[in-house]
Structures are given as C-alpha cells and as structure tokens.
Design a protein around this motif. Structure first.
Motif, mmCIF file in Angstrom:
data_model
loop_
_atom_site.group_PDB
_atom_site.id
_atom_site.type_symbol
_atom_site.label_atom_id
_atom_site.label_comp_id
_atom_site.label_asym_id
_atom_site.label_seq_id
_atom_site.Cartn_x
_atom_site.Cartn_y
_atom_site.Cartn_z
ATOM 1 N N LEU B 92 0.686 -1.418 0.141
ATOM 2 C CA LEU B 92 0.239 -0.363 -0.026
ATOM 3 C C LEU B 92 0.781 1.656 0.218
ATOM 4 C CD1 LEU B 92 -3.092 -0.718 2.119
ATOM 5 C CD2 LEU B 92 -2.777 -0.533 -0.033
ATOM 6 N N SER B 93 1.892 0.964 0.191
ATOM 7 C CA SER B 93 2.633 2.284 0.677
ATOM 8 C C SER B 93 3.430 2.573 -0.872
ATOM 9 C CB SER B 93 3.884 1.832 1.167
ATOM 10 O OG SER B 93 5.226 1.129 0.382
ATOM 11 N N VAL B 94 3.372 1.451 -1.531
ATOM 12 C CA VAL B 94 3.028 2.159 -3.358
ATOM 13 C C VAL B 94 2.462 3.363 -3.788
ATOM 14 C CG1 VAL B 94 3.534 1.321 -5.814
ATOM 15 C CG2 VAL B 94 4.678 0.550 -4.299
ATOM 16 N N PRO B 95 0.919 2.929 -3.507
ATOM 17 C CA PRO B 95 0.477 4.128 -4.115
ATOM 18 C C PRO B 95 0.375 5.737 -2.972
ATOM 19 C CG PRO B 95 -0.421 2.132 -3.674
ATOM 20 C CD PRO B 95 -0.082 2.028 -3.312
ATOM 21 N N VAL B 96 0.624 5.525 -2.095
ATOM 22 C CA VAL B 96 0.758 6.316 -1.343
ATOM 23 C C VAL B 96 2.541 7.127 -1.512
ATOM 24 C CG1 VAL B 96 1.122 7.395 0.931
ATOM 25 C CG2 VAL B 96 -0.515 5.455 0.525
ATOM 26 N N ALA B 97 3.121 6.520 -2.253
ATOM 27 C CA ALA B 97 4.199 7.081 -2.494
ATOM 28 C C ALA B 97 3.943 7.918 -3.585
ATOM 29 C CB ALA B 97 5.325 5.998 -2.801
ATOM 30 N N PHE B 98 3.325 6.921 -4.838
ATOM 31 C CA PHE B 98 3.065 8.006 -6.089
ATOM 32 C C PHE B 98 2.474 9.589 -5.492
ATOM 33 C CE2 PHE B 98 3.360 4.346 -8.761
ATOM 34 C CZ PHE B 98 4.197 4.881 -9.679
ATOM 35 N N LEU B 214 16.436 6.500 -4.941
ATOM 36 C CA LEU B 214 16.605 6.607 -3.135
ATOM 37 C C LEU B 214 15.211 6.156 -1.893
ATOM 38 C CD1 LEU B 214 20.296 7.459 -2.870
ATOM 39 C CD2 LEU B 214 19.527 4.833 -2.260
ATOM 40 N N LYS B 215 14.751 7.634 -2.701
ATOM 41 C CA LYS B 215 13.768 7.964 -1.483
ATOM 42 C C LYS B 215 13.010 6.935 -1.504
ATOM 43 C CE LYS B 215 14.848 12.662 -1.290
ATOM 44 N NZ LYS B 215 14.511 14.133 -1.089
ATOM 45 N N ALA B 216 12.467 6.828 -2.733
ATOM 46 C CA ALA B 216 11.344 5.763 -2.875
ATOM 47 C C ALA B 216 11.369 4.127 -2.062
ATOM 48 C CB ALA B 216 10.654 6.111 -3.823
ATOM 49 N N LEU B 217 12.533 3.652 -2.750
ATOM 50 C CA LEU B 217 13.485 2.869 -1.328
ATOM 51 C C LEU B 217 13.052 2.395 -0.273
ATOM 52 C CD1 LEU B 217 14.663 -0.168 -2.721
ATOM 53 C CD2 LEU B 217 16.734 1.154 -1.955
ATOM 54 N N LEU B 221 10.472 -0.086 2.063
ATOM 55 C CA LEU B 221 10.874 -0.536 3.207
ATOM 56 C C LEU B 221 10.974 0.008 4.619
ATOM 57 C CD1 LEU B 221 15.556 -0.986 1.861
ATOM 58 C CD2 LEU B 221 12.969 -2.034 1.799
ATOM 59 N N THR B 222 10.706 0.963 5.035
ATOM 60 C CA THR B 222 9.826 2.068 6.435
ATOM 61 C C THR B 222 8.628 1.527 6.638
ATOM 62 O OG1 THR B 222 9.905 3.860 5.518
ATOM 63 C CG2 THR B 222 12.115 3.137 6.616
#
Lengths: 287, 336
Positions: B92-98, B214-217, B221-222
């Motif tokens: 779920l952090s993937v759409p949040v990151a987008f 890098l930030k997305a990674l 991970l966090t």
C-alpha cells in the motif's frame, strides 16, 4: 431539492474552513512557515473568548473583540521570541517546534480546563434562520460565511493596497532584496503572525458558537485548514477560500450519502485535486 | 571493536529480561522496543532521506489490521499474519508514494497526514473487523501457537506470560535486525548516496545519484518494517480499533520526539531518545498531561539550542564518534 440544500450547507461549512485556513495561508505564503500549532491556537482563542465572556458577562461577540488584541500580541511574541529563531532553509526545525507547541498548548488547555466540552453561548441567534429562495439557511452559518468573505477581502486589501502588504509581498518573493530596501523580515514576520492569530480568533468565535469544543479538537481542524490552503495554492487568499469551499462541499455530499463518510469525502477531494494540480488551483508564489 | 562488544553485552542483557525480570517490566520494555523500531524507521525517513512524514501511523495501522484479518478471517498463525502485515503495508505504500512524492517539504508532511486519516476512516468501514469500535484478537489463536507451548515447557509460567515473552523477543530481534540493516545500508553505496542527497542535492545528482529512486526505496522499506511492528504491537495488545491502530500521538508524535531528543540524522540518536523518553515516562507517570507538556518543551528546546539532539551534540563537543557512518579516506599514497 435535497441536493441544492446539501450544496448550500457544504458552501457554508466551507466558509468556516476558509476562516480556519486564512491565517495559516497568510503565514505560509509570506514565510513558508508550516504552523502545526494553528489548530490548537484557534482552540486557545475559543477558550480565551469563553474566559473573557464568563469573567465580564459580555456577549461572546464583544468578548471576541476584547480577545483580538490579546491574540495579536501573542502572535507577535510567538514569532519574535520563538519561530523567527528556527526559520531557514531547513523546513524541519519550524515543523518540529510548532509540533511541540501544539502538544504544549493542547495539554496546557487540558490541565487548565479539563476535557469537558464547552460552547460559546450566543442566545436566540443560534437557532434563528433566514428563508432564502427554496432553502432555509441558519443565521449563524450565514454570518460565518459572510465573515469569511470579509476576512479574505480585508486580507487582500492589506496585501495589495497597503505599505505593509507591499512589505509582505516583497519579503515573500525575495527576503534578501527586501532587506536592501529597508524592510526587516523578522518584524514583518512578527506582524504577519499577529494578524494570523487575529483571524484565528474570529475563526475561534464561530467554531465555539457552532458546536461544542474541547482541548483535543485542534489537530483535526488544522488538517482541514491545511487541505484548504494546499488546494487553493500557495499564497493565494481567494484560492484558500476556494479550497475551503471544496472541502466543505465534499464533506456535505459525503455526509449526505453516509454520515460516516463526511470526513473521508473531504480528504479524498484533497487527494484528487492534488493528483490533478500538485501546486493547487491558484498558486501565486513559487515554493 | 570494543563498542560492538559493549553493544552485544547490552543486547544479551536485554534478551535475559523475560527470564529474570518481572512481567510488568517485560511489557514496559516491549513497548519501548517497538517505539525504538518506529523511531529508527522515522529517523531513516526524516533524518536521512529528508522525507518528513507525519503519517507513519498509517503503516502501523495497516500492518495491525492485516494481521487481524489473517488471524480472524483466514485462520492464519499471528506471527505469519505479522509478516503479511509488513508486506501489505509495503504494497500500500506504493500508491501512497505515487501521491505523496508529488509533494515537497511541508506539503509532503500534510499529504502523508491526510493519507493516514484516509486509512483510519477506511478501516473503520471494515465491518468484519468491528468497524469503528474495533474487535479483539481471539485469545486461543495467540495462546495455542506451538511456540508458546515450547516456551512454557522451557520456562514455565502462564500462557499469557509466555505470549509476553515471545512478543518481547520478537521486538528485540526486530530492533537488532533494523539496527544492523540500517548500519549496513547507510554505509553502502546507496546509503552514502542518500546522505549525499541530504547534504547537497545538486552535487549528489552531479555525481550520478538518483534521489527519487533512493527516497522511494527508503519509503517502501520503512513501510514494510513499520507494518511488521504494527502487527507485533497488536499481537501483544490483543485488541484493535481504528483510533488506537492509527493513533497520531502514539505511533508518530512520540516517535518524532524520541528521534528529535536523541539526535535526528544520527544512527544511535533514536536509542538515546527512547531511553530519555522511557525515563521521563517513568518519572512523570503520575502527572498525566504535565508529562506531555514537558515533552513538547524539551522538543522545542532541542530545536532551539541543540538541533542535532543529545547524540549529535555529544559528537560535536567531543569529536568522538564510535559509530561513524562514513568511511575513512584512503591513505594518501606517499612518494617513494
């Protein structure tokens, strides 16, 4: 007809959110300061009005008038004594300082006034309403909305028509060059925060008159206010009003579908606007 | 080398607490260890990747709810549920990151906060898990785990005590794993790139570091570790509700204070911060709100007078850094 009614209620609610947001927008636009304590300062204002009203027996409207200079002084002191010292390239220190301030104010109010919910007693005007075409509108929500428009008009006049406003804009655009012209950014910032707290006091009056409040409600109000500012675009006061209306209308329609969806609908509107326009609807300044 | 031995001895002493200490101490330290995991994560985000998130409680709540769903709806083992919680949080952090990565600085903070509130409100619509009022984890699902029986055979005690013991050790293992992973990551090419971006974004890009990747990674991970920590917390707590699982105060505000007091952007900072936090909590437990007021004032004072926190100031004063994140410069070749 029910939809028209919902729309009108949403617009009126949006007026209240615009009031929450206007002071924030001013400070954000001038010094890029994200004041995480703004919501708690509004609640503090509501308690101040309540306290003055109880002590003097004055009507909350008059009590609010007395609270205005107190809050203005508090804002100036806060900016000059604390916030000016952490403003800079790094956004983290001001964010964390205002966050600490938010926790201090919230728990200070909790210690002083307990968690009981309070309300500002306005008398018969609370229940009064005005028939307006096909819908009936409460007098207080209408007054709130009118005040929001007036506050935005006054701030815009200040911003674009006065020497102080010119200094505001100059400092916002380029603080170093503004200094060359004899403007002291630190003083300008202090006055701006003072004005922001004056607007916060007006917001506090309508917040306290509209519904119950207690020391813990600050952060949620802050979030709506921020959404309004960001939707509107950095530094645009009319944008902030538009942002408040977007949140208010979205919440009213969400609530009409299912009472549990009110807040959710507001947040989703915020996310949608930002997906389409990452800098908001009417950005004036570059961030 | 000596610092690692001291550290190892300290970790070993902590590992012995459930065998030698009281149950109350075990429960207290469990919470402290979980807060430390969250603090190490938030420090990576805000202190190293420059991502000041006010919405990490979203991933605690998502991890916790995913764990509950695995146990209650699918009948899975809670420990397995905890790992699923981490994976769901990361997914779920993937759409949040987008969404959130389109916003910068302060906008990012507010955006993540709004997302966390959306998550809280959405999960309170999940009627199978109790909606807005929440639900309890079935006692037998936790207490009938095979590993609980093994622990009781070894150390005796009640089922509930064995659960506390297990969750404590899992939390300790999580702390050690996150510490080791952070240490290795921050000294790797990627980690050095991250610190370069933080210290000078333009120069970092010029030498070929891609900040967004890098930030997305780090964000993903966090979210994974925060989700696992959320699952673990609520195995021990045993009861979930949207307000508790997505609490801004418990899972983000306290964590921010811990990191700021200890020293943001330093690896040992969160450890120092959590010790101070725990000490204050014990000393002022009877004063309720006064404790929070003091915490807020300390946070403000740190930002005014010692921006790098207790650990950062210590290094600055003494010049002694037992855990350097950089590498020693190669010795200059001497002309023969």
């Amino acid at each position: 007809m029910i939809w028209l009614d919902t729309l009108v209620q949403g617009l009126l609610l949006g007026g209240l959110y615009a009031l929450f947001a206007a002071g924030l927008s001013l400070v954000f636009g001038i010094m890029r300061l994200v004041n995480l304590a703004h919501g708690d300062l509004i609640v503090l204002g509501a308690y101040l009005i309540l306290g003055i009203g109880t002590a003097t027996g004055l009507n909350p409207f008059l009590a609010a008038l007395l609270a205005l200079p107190v809050m203005f002084a508090l804002g100036m002191a806060l900016q000059a004594g604390l916030l000016n010292r952490v403003l800079g390239e790094d956004i983290l220190p001001p964010l964390l300082v205002t966050f600490g301030l938010s926790v201090v104010i919230q728990n200070g109010l909790l210690t002083a006034f307990s968690a009981d919910s309070r309300k500002l007693p306005l008398g018969p005007v609370e229940a009064a309403s005005v028939p307006l075409g096909p819908v009936t509108i409460g007098t207080m929500p209408l007054l709130t909305f009118g005040s929001a428009i007036l506050v935005i008009l006054a701030l815009n006049w200040l911003f674009y028509r006065t020497a102080l406003g010119r200094a505001f804009r100059a400092t916002s655009d380029d603080p170093v060059t503004a200094q060359l012209m004899g403007i002291r950014p630190q003083r300008i910032f202090a006055v701006a925060t003072g004005i922001a707290l004056v607007v916060a006091t007006i917001a506090a009056l309508y917040l306290g008159a509209r519904a119950n409040f207690d020391p813990s409600i600050g952060p949620a109000r802050l979030l709506y206010a921020f959404e309004a500012v960001i939707i509107g675009g950095l530094g645009s006061l009319w944008g902030t009003l538009a942002g408040g209306l977007v949140i208010g209308v979205a919440q009213a329609f969400g609530a009409a579908l299912n009472p549990e969806w009110q807040i959710l609908a507001g947040h989703i509107a915020f996310v949608l606007v930002l997906l389409l326009r990452p800098r908001g609807l009417f950005p004036r300044a570059l961030d | 080398m000596r610092i690692f031995l001291i550290f190892l001895a300290f970790a070993l002493a902590l590992a012995l607490v459930p065998i030698l200490g009281s149950r109350a101490l075990v429960q207290d330290l469990f919470t402290v260890l979980c807060l430390l995991v969250l603090a190490l994560n938030w420090n990576l985000l805000a202190g190293f990747a420059g991502l000041v998130s006010v919405g990490q409680q979203a991933f605690v709540g998502i991890g916790a709810y995913a764990m509950f769903a695995c146990v209650i709806l699918l009948g899975l083992n809670p420990i397995l549920g905890m790992l699923v919680g981490g994976l769901v949080a990361m997914a779920l952090s993937v759409p949040v990151a987008f969404f959130a990565f389109r916003l910068h600085g302060a906008y990012f903070a507010i955006g993540t906060w709004a997302v966390a509130d959306i998550a809280r409100l959405s999960f309170s619509q999940w009627k199978a898990l109790g909606g807005g009022t929440g639900t309890a984890l079935p006692k037998e699902a936790v207490q009938e785990m095979a590993v609980i029986q093994i622990l009781r055979d070894l150390f005796g005690g009640s089922k509930a005590a064995a659960v506390d013991m297990l969750t404590y050790w899992l939390a300790l293992a999580l702390v050690l794993a996150v510490l080791a992973a952070s240490w290795i990551f921050l000294r790797s090419r990627l980690g050095l790139g991250l610190q370069a971006v933080r210290d000078n974004p333009v120069a970092a890009r010029a030498v070929g570091v891609d900040p967004t990747r890098l930030k997305a990674l780090v964000f993903l991970l966090t979210a994974f570790v925060t989700g696992i920590c959320g699952g673990l917390l609520f195995i021990q707590i045993g009861r979930i509700s949207p307000d508790a699982a997505f609490s801004l105060l418990d899972w983000t505000a306290f964590v921010i204070f811990i990191v700021v007091i200890g020293g943001i952007g330093t690896l040992p900072g969160p450890i120092i911060g959590v010790l101070v936090f725990y000490g204050l909590e014990r000393a002022l437990a009877d004063y309720g709100t006064l404790y929070l007021i003091l915490l807020g004032l300390i946070g403000i004072a740190i930002m005014l007078f010692a921006r790098r926190g207790l650990w950062g100031s210590f290094i600055q004063r003494t010049g002694f850094d037992p855990l350097p994140l950089g590498h020693r410069a190669p010795a200059r070749a001497t002309p023969e």
